[in-house]
Scaffold this active site. Structure first.
Site, short mmCIF file in Angstrom:
data_model
loop_
_atom_site.label_atom_id
_atom_site.label_comp_id
_atom_site.label_asym_id
_atom_site.label_seq_id
_atom_site.Cartn_x
_atom_site.Cartn_y
_atom_site.Cartn_z
N GLY B 461 0.77 -1.23 0.00
CA GLY B 461 0.00 0.00 0.00
C GLY B 461 0.81 1.28 0.00
NE ARG B 592 16.86 12.57 -1.87
CZ ARG B 592 17.66 12.15 -2.85
NH1 ARG B 592 18.36 11.03 -2.69
NH2 ARG B 592 17.79 12.84 -3.96
CG ASN B 595 5.57 10.28 -4.26
OD1 ASN B 595 4.82 11.17 -3.83
ND2 ASN B 595 5.33 9.65 -5.40
N GLY B 667 12.09 6.09 6.05
CA GLY B 667 10.78 5.42 6.00
C GLY B 667 9.80 6.05 6.96
CB VAL B 668 6.92 7.92 6.81
CG1 VAL B 668 8.00 8.97 6.67
CG2 VAL B 668 6.25 7.64 5.47
CD GLU B 670 6.39 -0.57 10.42
OE1 GLU B 670 5.45 -0.66 11.21
OE2 GLU B 670 6.62 -1.40 9.53
#
Lengths: 332, 703
Positions: B461, B592, B595, B667-668, B670
């Site tokens: 997702g 960073r 998107n 990463g975002v 979690e």
């Protein structure tokens, strides 16, 4: 699903002659209309009828309003009734109760009759992994008593069943003194909706007064000024698409700043849609002061019986009554 | 020429396929001669199968086979543990013995021509049990230390707590929660001799191949796993669950491809859950708000056959500065199936306790909750004694507080109203580890100026399809529409598990390296042009590069985590007890952002998940027998659209992390879930003056 025969009779007389019966797990044949609840019950083996008799296209779906009041053909969908301009204007309580029920997809499919006949959400009724459920298997016991019963009823319960009736619509209709027209092979009869559902007592598997070969044909609601000054209050864990934790349907006739007559029914707390006449009597002539509302609402708790996890409903339903009366009373 | 694509809010490259139904999910694949499997599940929590009568089932229409422990082939069950599998214990073996250890355990499998025929025949299998006493309630379970014991201590926590000017100690409870992705778990298994093809809902195709190969005692190269689209998972598809084995077993016995799709009710018994967790936190502080002691204990449910552990107490060691800290993690073995990772695993639960306790401390000290955290901001990871690779908590507090309007907050509980509603503002800190695992990728430039890039990653997702295409196109120097990225097939280069927010750090780094190599090769052979399209036209044949990308020793030299701050406004009806979230502002320092459109979407999803965790999600286990009372979508409430607040503001603070990985990403997925629940319960306290320490905060808890 348990294998079944699907009958699609050409007319209502043929459907009635098949003597199917709604809402009883021991009935070998059952009627199906919109199917939103029935299909779930079939898929989970809660219902295993040998025969399903489709009522599609056989029943009236007209919505008529006249000087006498409202007549809802039982095949009208929840969406049609909720959006009907005359219902919205003259019976907003019904529209509110419907719009607070289910989801748009379900409301497009589900009918008035099916809504009144939907089965309880009691998780022990719905999970065949439990052997004990007097509603599903008469005489097998009640797993909800002593189990996880936050969802369950505090009014009208018995030692054999504490399941709630899940319908919001029925709560609003009972408050508005609605009646149901019942059609059977032998003719028609009419009775107040409040007498349509039965208390569980020692026979919780018999949920309504319908006999084999009988269907609800129409719902009638008498005209009244109270119907306009009303409010449907629904308390739940999330904002939409959930059955009531507690709900209150209130319709008021006012005399200036005082209540002339109140009609109040509760949902989420009763084994059937629950009218509270003693609260109504105490409110007759009362002002909208919180103190008097609170005193009257306390009468709803007479004979209420919690089972642990659902004890809070006894307090919450009183608060719901107070709030719903306040909101209805503040309406023009 | 190279265009900047990394950092652009590009719409999903697979979006049209998804919204038009063209994306094929696992259960929709067709295989010639496909038949269906239905699982019979235990209705006791502990005991032995006394008898199984499958005669009626075998005679039912369409039935091909009924498998039980009495007639099922013995399976090899060779040792194998993938990253999502508990390190201690042995996975559930299906249909190999008469032992039942939990409700819903598979006890028989029916294979039939049609789905309804299989489901019905499964109902005809008569199983009797010799039940034994079961432990299904954590309150009656006996917590024991992990293997090996997990206890940390620095300084003198007990002495410091005893001597502290201000102290508090409370218990915080998180109930069992289920992932409830919209897509049910499903597997199609098809044998060709000793080779097996599996279409499986999974977050890691290679691990499915390894696990099923181990179970059946065949080489992993004989197992191909295909999983292009995943309709949500939140961790439920990390492990390879017993139904995958059953599909392969059924297909082997039937000699035909077999499909098994779990029902919603089965999802509560067959695919893991976030464990019921009981935590005790004691804090000691000086009157000016310096933490002197933290004692944080946690007990969690696990099965009788595996020790499932998550990083419940890890953040306690480094989130706030404190010289004296003790953590102790224990497990309560129970007659349940093994829990698993659910979005924000460990941190989401542990930080609920710590950040609730910090709010209680702020109230006790009459210090603003943000100010209290600033006073305890550490300069380094005090647990590991390492510098942070980057840490932007201060920037997150400031950015989110400013956007939220926090300075207008009246700290007095019940001081803010809107009509009848009590308004509350609360906040909490968030963190989640920035990990990276070895990954491989392939990039192939074609003479027509397009490229094919691949890695056996997954996209449950977050937008892997899209973000990898961006990284590839920018690195190759091609327009995005000329790059086709593919994932979800064991024939592609191996990727790590799609979980723990490591996909971009791991697979992204591999994709970048493969694309860089392919571009360099093309330009080297392209006759001096700097334009890769022109170079490929001149070369006239494909240029391919494959790269294995592995992390260095950075995780030994740095403490690497994303950090964030979540601010929430709630409205609570003081009479009816209903809480609705009105606003959430989250600021994240997550390196960073490849998107921002997809990353914002992930964070919004995490916020909504956090609303579920705080206010409604609860797998209600009947303590008498271990059945999940609300194993359906009507009574297990997840947030619906009407629960999503009109304002969900996501801020990514500028953060350049040169250490964490080549792309500088953290990463975002979690961290978006972490901190939301305590921010909500802290806001509820501010609104009502009531401190709720047991989730979810349903109306009955606020009457």
């Amino acid at each position: 699903m348990h294998p079944f025969t699907l009958d699609r009779p050409r007319d209502l007389a043929a459907a009635l002659a098949l003597r199917a019966q709604a809402g009883r797990n021991d009935a070998p044949a059952e009627y199906i209309a919109g199917g939103t609840d029935m299909v779930q019950l079939l898929q989970e083996y809660v219902r295993q009828p040998e025969r399903l008799v489709s009522l599609a296209g056989l029943l009236d779906n007209r919505i008529e309003i006249g000087p006498q009041g409202l007549r809802l053909g039982v095949a009208a969908t929840m969406a049609e009734v909720a959006a009907d301009p005359a219902v919205v204007e003259q019976f907003p309580l019904i529209s509110e109760a419907l719009l607070n029920s289910a989801s748009p997809q379900v409301r497009n499919q589900a009918t008035m009759g099916g809504n009144l006949l939907q089965r309880t959400r009691c998780p022990y009724f719905r999970d065949v992994g439990y052997a004990a459920c007097n509603k599903r298997a008469p005489g097998s016991g009640c797993a909800a008593i002593g189990g996880e019963n936050r969802w369950h009823a505090v009014l009208g319960t018995s030692d054999d069943c504490i399941a709630t009736n899940p319908s919001d619509l029925a709560v609003a209709l009972v408050a508005l003194d609605a009646a149901v027209e019942i059609r059977g092979a032998g003719g028609s009869r009419s009775l107040p909706l409040v007498d349509f559902h039965r208390l569980p007592a020692a026979t919780p598997h018999i949920e309504t007064v319908l006999e084999p070969g009988e269907v609800i044909a129409a719902i009638t609601v008498p005209a009244s000024s109270a119907a306009r000054r009303s409010h449907y209050l629904k308390v739940r864990d999330r904002a939409s698409f959930e059955f009531a934790v507690v709900s209150a349907a209130v319709a008021l006739e006012m005399d200036g700043a005082r209540i002339r007559q109140a009609r109040i029914a509760l949902g989420g707390v009763g084994t059937k849609p629950w009218r509270v006449p003693r609260v109504e009597a105490a409110l007759a002539g009362a002002s909208l002061e919180p103190q008097s509302l609170r005193q009257a609402a306390a009468l709803a708790a007479e004979n209420a019986h919690g089972r642990g996890h659902n004890d809070f409903k006894i307090e919450l339903m009183q608060r719901a009554i107070v709030r719903a009366v306040e909101i209805a009373g503040a309406r023009a | 020429m190279t265009t900047a694509l990394i950092g652009q809010p590009i719409s999903r490259v697979d979006g049209r396929r998804k919204v038009t139904g063209a994306a094929t999910y696992v259960a929709e694949f067709q295989a010639p001669g496909l038949v269906h499997g239905a699982i019979v599940r235990s209705t006791v929590a502990n005991g032995r199968i006394a008898s199984i009568d499958s005669s009626a089932a075998q005679q039912a229409p369409g039935v091909i086979a009924v498998l039980t422990h009495q007639n099922a082939p013995k399976l090899a069950y060779r040792a194998h543990k993938g990253a999502p599998d508990p390190g201690i214990g042995e996975r559930l073996h299906v249909l190999q013995a008469d032992r039942v250890s939990h409700q819903g355990q598979p006890v028989a499998l029916v294979i039939a021509e049609g789905l309804e025929q299989a489901v019905h025949a499964a109902m005809l299998v008569r199983v009797t049990y010799a039940p034994e006493a079961a432990i299904t309630d954590i309150a009656r379970a006996e917590p024991v230390p992990l293997t090996p014991p997990s206890e940390t201590r620095r300084g003198d926590p007990d002495g410091a707590l005893a001597a502290a000017e201000v102290k508090l100690g409370q218990t915080y409870v998180i109930p069992r929660e289920n992932h409830n992705p919209i897509e049910m778990h499903a597997t199609i298994a098809s044998w060709d001799g000793d080779s097996l093809t599996l279409w499986d809902k999974t977050q890691w195709v290679h691990n499915v191949a390894d696990e099923i190969a181990a179970v059946f005692g065949i080489p992993a190269r004989n197992v191909r796993v295909i999983s292009p689209f995943v309709g949500g998972a939140f961790g439920s598809a990390l492990r390879t669950w017993p139904h995958v084995t059953l599909a392969a077993l059924g297909a082997r016995v039937a000699g035909r491809p077999v499909k098994i799709m779990l029902s919603r009710r089965e999802m509560y018994y067959g695919t893991g859950f976030r464990p019921h967790t009981v935590q005790r936190v004691a804090l000691g502080a000086s009157r000016d708000g310096r933490l002197g002691a933290i004692l944080h204990n946690g007990d969690q449910e696990t099965s009788t056959y595996e020790e499932f552990t998550e990083a419940l107490l890890n953040a306690t060691g480094f989130l706030h500065s404190c010289p004296n800290v003790n953590t102790r993690h224990r497990l309560a073995p129970m007659n349940v199936h093994t829990p698993t990772y659910m979005r924000g695993p460990g941190e989401a639960s542990g930080i609920f306790a710590i950040e609730s306790a910090m709010d209680e401390l702020a109230v006790a000290l009459n210090i603003d909750p943000v100010e209290l955290r600033l006073r305890n901001e550490p300069e380094q990871d005090e647990f590991r004694q390492l510098p942070f690779s980057s840490r932007s908590t201060r920037e997150c507090y400031q950015a989110a507080a400013e956007r939220f309007g926090w300075s207008r907050r009246n700290s007095e509980p019940r001081s803010m109203r809107d009509g009848r509603q009590l308004i509350g503002w609360g906040m909490a800190t968030a963190t989640y580890g920035a990990g990276r695992a070895p990954a491989s990728a392939m990039a192939r430039l074609l003479p027509d100026g397009t490229a094919e890039v691949a890695s056996a990653a997954s996209d449950m997702g977050p937008g892997t399809w899209t973000s990898m295409t961006q990284v590839a196109a920018e690195t190759l120097g091609l327009p995005i529409e000329r790059v086709r990225f593919t994932l979800g097939d064991t024939r592609l280069p191996r990727a790590p598990v799609h979980g723990g927010s490591i996909t971009m750090a791991s697979v992204g780094s591999a994709v970048q390296a493969a694309c860089r190599k392919a571009r360099e090769d093309a330009l080297a052979r392209g006759g001096g042009t700097n334009d890769v399209t022109e170079a490929m036209r001149r070369i006239g044949q494909p240029v391919e590069a494959s790269v294995d990308s592995t992390p260095g020793d950075e995780s030994q030299r740095f403490s690497m985590h994303a950090f964030g701050a979540v601010f929430v406004e709630v409205a609570v009806d003081p009479d009816l007890g209903e809480t609705r979230v009105r606003r959430i502002v989250g600021a994240y320092g997550a390196g960073r952002i490849v998107n921002p459109k997809l990353a914002r979407s992930q964070c919004v999803g995490g916020m909504i998940g956090g609303i579920g965790m705080a206010l409604m999600e609860h797998s209600v286990v009947d303590g008498r027998n271990g059945r999940v009372s609300n194993a359906n979508f009507a009574e297990y409430a997840v947030p619906v659209h009407a629960d999503a607040p009109p304002v969900m503001d996501v801020i990514f603070v500028e953060e350049h992390d040169p250490h964490v990985n080549p792309l500088g990403v953290k990463g975002v997925g979690e961290i978006a879930m972490v901190g939301v629940a305590p921010a909500i319960t802290n806001a509820i306290f501010h609104a009502t003056g009531k401190r709720i320490r047991e989730l979810p905060v349903t109306p009955d808890k606020l009457l």
